[in-house]
Write an enzyme that holds these catalytic residues in place. Structure first.
Site, short mmCIF file in Angstrom:
data_model
loop_
_atom_site.label_atom_id
_atom_site.label_comp_id
_atom_site.label_asym_id
_atom_site.label_seq_id
_atom_site.Cartn_x
_atom_site.Cartn_y
_atom_site.Cartn_z
N ASP A 184 0.86 -1.18 0.00
CA ASP A 184 0.00 0.00 0.00
C ASP A 184 0.91 1.24 0.00
OD1 ASP A 184 -2.17 1.65 -0.08
OD2 ASP A 184 -3.22 0.74 1.58
C1 BGC Z 1 -5.08 3.21 0.11
C2 BGC Z 1 -5.24 2.22 -1.01
C3 BGC Z 1 -5.08 2.91 -2.34
C4 BGC Z 1 -3.73 3.60 -2.36
C5 BGC Z 1 -3.47 4.30 -3.67
C6 BGC Z 1 -3.82 4.04 -0.03
O1 BGC Z 1 -3.77 5.06 0.90
O2 BGC Z 1 -5.07 2.50 1.34
O3 BGC Z 1 -6.48 1.58 -0.92
O4 BGC Z 1 -5.21 1.98 -3.39
O5 BGC Z 1 -3.70 4.55 -1.33
O6 BGC Z 1 -4.27 5.40 -3.83
#
Ligand code: BGC
Length: 765
Positions: free
Chosen positions: A285
């Site tokens: 993530d």
């Molecule tokens: C979120 C993800 C997301 C990623 C990219 C993160 O903060 O937890 O779900 O896909 O950002 O935007």
């Protein structure tokens, strides 16, 4: 460089550019490519960066993007959403200007639609309609790929029993079975059966694992749970997504058994690869590798090495891999095989997407005009929204409304555009949303007698508003005083036949980093509801939210409540369709609604205690509260219709089942009202005596059925031994012989039951 791309193309074509190309052929191609790659270029493939032009979800954005692409230090880009020319230029940099010309992945969060925005996922889940959910994903893929995106960070399939956690908006609620079906439907919708088609994109199941269970409901917080809970409740949707062929898995921010998910070898290798045979790639993530430093696991070099060894393939935005792995290799902390393995997984995804065959496969400047925001897509969004609404109360059948009634349309969400689409709207234009006032006129005609007043702010506190308004104004505090607004609303309401109050959460009061400890309506809106109820006029509440709300008082005060979540681009039209009865509501809750926040977690598939409470009456020395019943305000599976349904003739085709057999449950469902309608017929199972305690009920099947007024249908469910099995404390999946109770009905708390016996153990032990 171009020559190399040509060579690759020839090689690919020489084998086959079909998605179903045998793995050995893909491997041969990748081996050949990797034999030419330097260690730096391999590490480059593990690096995902964002230029930060759109909405970043963390504090960091990447620098020197262009230079890094040209140096072969980038495997994929995320956060560029169209137009295709922008993506073409970026892809050209990789293909023409980097030494090996390896094409880039283009990733984005396309969570509930791209420009045609569908209801937020928890809303969609309340449709219990897998074809519909698949279709929304298919449309999202066609629109996003038209703009050049080939990789999506969806679906979020984190089971959650935590309504304080804002991200319940992005998932399918509290049940593992339903979330698994949704995971399958969404992966099918995004990827279809041809990942290399220019109309499909690679799907990412997230967040692996247990992200939906943060302590206290606080986003990113610690998680701790038993393995039986993990495997029976939180893991099944991921297993389902993998069985459906999902291309990518994203790790979670939290730790699991004390090891951050991003560096957890047990999760990423033992479970994902060895137990479930996952052969896609694993992305972290947003900066979750770097965040392992704050988890207290080591410095950046140590945590990066740990994540790689654990089985992480690509690093999102943090550039921890890019900046440390070479050194770790030199120092013998890692061996090259780990880098090779991760690189191979990333390249395999690119191959499957058809990017080696044609790096510009997803880039066609003529497509956005043909695919995006078409009349059909908007129609699908309107239909999906209507199907996601849950009717919670309808005293005296006050709904549907009559077009001749004069309406007082009141509330801070009744005539505005910025909150209708909900959280996670990265690419769409919120100003295209249809407000409720407009929708009412579109559906009932310009001539309807409708007067509007805002009545209250979503929230009166400017400090709270500021936290919610990070991506733009969602809570706009009126220049008028709350008293003046309230007086205006009451004046209008007192002169109308019916009051329709559109109230609830702003879109960013749920979603990422939007946890709440109190999940009731803000005080400003509570006051509004009280004042409106005080007029004595029939009161219909249309409630928008990204999470279940506590709303006992509003439930008492209102005559009818339609819970619409955040409905998407066609919000107003869909709400009016349902209020005027053009669509008969059929949604059922996928999360229990607590009576108050102190009851959390409250969920239907809880295990029994040694001192269970029968009913809602307080009994000393039973497991209950002095001040609130155990039952939720609305249980999982609950939702009314403008018609009524009856369940009769519940029976099984036999009383005893062997593990290699099936057993069939029959139930007759009759539409006993005056209107045609749809019902979600739900099947639950309880395993009576086991070696470990079992939930009082587990959802194991459902069917959405349309019945004309007066019509009956016999519905059947086939139960196999898999539906009877559970994970024990050693993570063995097994069914034990003995009695099983099967329930069928309209809601988890409104079912009839029959029982049967499983004759032998399964599997043989
Ligand atoms: C979120 C993800 C997301 C990623 C990219 C993160 O903060 O937890 O779900 O896909 O950002 O935007």
């Amino acid at each position: 460089m171009k020559k190399f791309v040509f060579l690759i193309t020839v090689v690919v074509l020489a084998y086959s550019c079909n998605q179903r190309t045998a793995d050995s052929e893909i491997d041969r191609f990748i081996n050949e490519l990797m034999s030419q790659m330097s260690i730096q270029e391999k590490i480059g493939q593990l690096n995902l960066i964002t230029p930060g032009a759109d909405i970043p979800t963390g504090a960091t954005v990447s620098t020197d993007v262009e230079e890094k692409i040209k140096n072969g230090q980038v495997g994929g880009i995320f956060g560029i959403s169209g137009p295709p020319e922008r993506i073409r230029q970026t892809q050209e940099m990789a293909v023409n200007d980097s030494r090996l010309g390896i094409p880039l992945l283009f990733g984005l969060d396309v969570i509930h639609g791209y420009k045609t925005v569908f209801p937020i996922p928890i809303g969609l889940s309340c449709s219990w309609d897998m074809e519909l959910i698949e279709e929304t994903a298919r449309i999202a893929a066609r629109e996003a790929t038209a703009d050049g995106i080939n990789w999506n960070y969806s679906p979020m399939i984190d089971v959650s029993r935590e309504p304080r956690w804002g991200r319940v908006a992005e998932g399918g609620g509290e049940d593992p079975y339903l979330n698994s079906e949704i995971a399958r439907a969404m992966v099918r919708g995004y990827q279809q059966d041809d990942l290399a088609s220019s109309y499909t994109m690679m799907s990412t199941a997230k967040h692996f694992a247990l992200y939906g269970a943060p302590e206290g409901g606080r986003d990113y917080n610690t998680v701790d749970m038993s393995r039986t809970r993990m495997f029976n409740i939180y893991m099944p949707p991921f297993k389902a997504a993998i069985e459906e062929g999902v291309g990518c898995i994203m790790t979670a921010f939290n730790d699991v058994e004390g090891v951050p998910a991003t560096g957890n070898r047990w999760l990423l290798t033992n479970i994902l690869r060895e137990k479930w045979d996952f052969d896609g790639f694993v992305i972290s993530d947003y900066t979750s590798v770097n965040e392992m430093v704050d988890h207290g696991i080591g410095d950046l070099q140590a945590v990066s090495a740990l994540a790689l060894k654990a089985g992480l393939d690509m690093d999102m935005v943090g550039e921890a891999f890019l900046t440390t792995l070479e050194k770790s290799l030199e120092e013998g902390i890692i061996i090259e095989a780990y880098i090779d393995n991760a690189c191979r997984n990333v390249l395999r995804a690119k191959y499957r997407l058809g990017l080696f065959d044609d790096p510009y496969r997803y880039i066609d400047e003529t497509l956005p005009g043909k695919e995006i925001l078409t009349a059909e897509n908007l129609h699908a969004a309107r239909d999906a929204a209507a199907r996601s609404f849950v009717l919670l109360k309808n005293k005296g059948n006050i709904l549907p409304l009559d077009k001749n009634q004069s309406i007082a349309l009141i509330g801070p969400l009744a005539y505005e555009k910025s909150n209708m689409m909900g959280t996670w709207v990265v690419s769409a234009d919120r100003q295209m949303s249809v407000p409720v006032l407009e929708g009412m006129k579109n559906v009932a005609g310009e001539e309807i007698n409708i007067r509007y007043a805002k009545g209250a702010n979503i929230h009166d506190d400017p400090d709270f508003a500021e936290k919610v308004n990070v991506f733009g104004p969602r809570i706009v505090i009126d220049e008028r005083s709350p008293e003046v607004m309230l007086r205006e609303a009451v004046g209008i309401a007192s002169n109308a036949d019916v009051i329709v109050a559109v109230i609830g959460e702003a879109s960013e009061m749920s979603g990422e980093s939007s946890s709440r400890s109190d999940i009731s309506l803000p005080e400003s809106q509570k006051k509004l509801v009280r004042a409106l109820a005080g007029t004595g006029k029939p009161l219909v509440l249309v409630m928008m939210s990204g999470r279940p709300l506590t709303m006992e008082e509003e439930y008492e005060l209102a005559d009818a409540i339609l819970f619409v979540w955040h409905p998407g681009i066609e919000a107003g039209n869909a709400i009016a369709d349902v209020l005027y009865g053009y669509y008969n509501p059929s949604g059922k809750l996928t999360m229990s609604f607590p009576r108050n926040a102190g009851q959390i977690p409250v969920y239907y598939n809880h295990r029994s205690t040694g001192r269970p409470q029968e009913g809602d009456e307080f009994v000393k020395f039973r497991s209950n509260y002095l001040d609130v019943p155990n039952s939720p305000l609305f249980p999982f599976g609950y939702g009314l219709s403008y018609t009524t349904f009856d369940y009769t003739n519940l029976k099984l085709n036999k009383d005893v089942m062997k593990p290699d057999e099936e057993i069939t449950l029959f139930v007759t469902v009759t539409n006993t009202g005056d209107l045609d309608g749809e019902e979600v017929v739900q099947l639950y199972i309880h395993d009576v005596i086991r070696t470990i305690t079992q939930p009082v009920k587990k959802l194991k099947g459902f069917e959405k059925v349309f019945l004309k007024a007066g019509e009956s249908k016999e519905i059947s469910f086939t139960i196999t031994v898999n539906d009877l099995a559970f994970y024990d404390n050693d993570v063995n999946f097994k069914a034990e012989p003995g009695e099983f109770i099967v329930f069928a009905g309209t809601s988890s708390d409104d079912v009839a039951s029959v029982s049967f016996t499983l004759q032998e153990k399964w599997p043989d032990q």
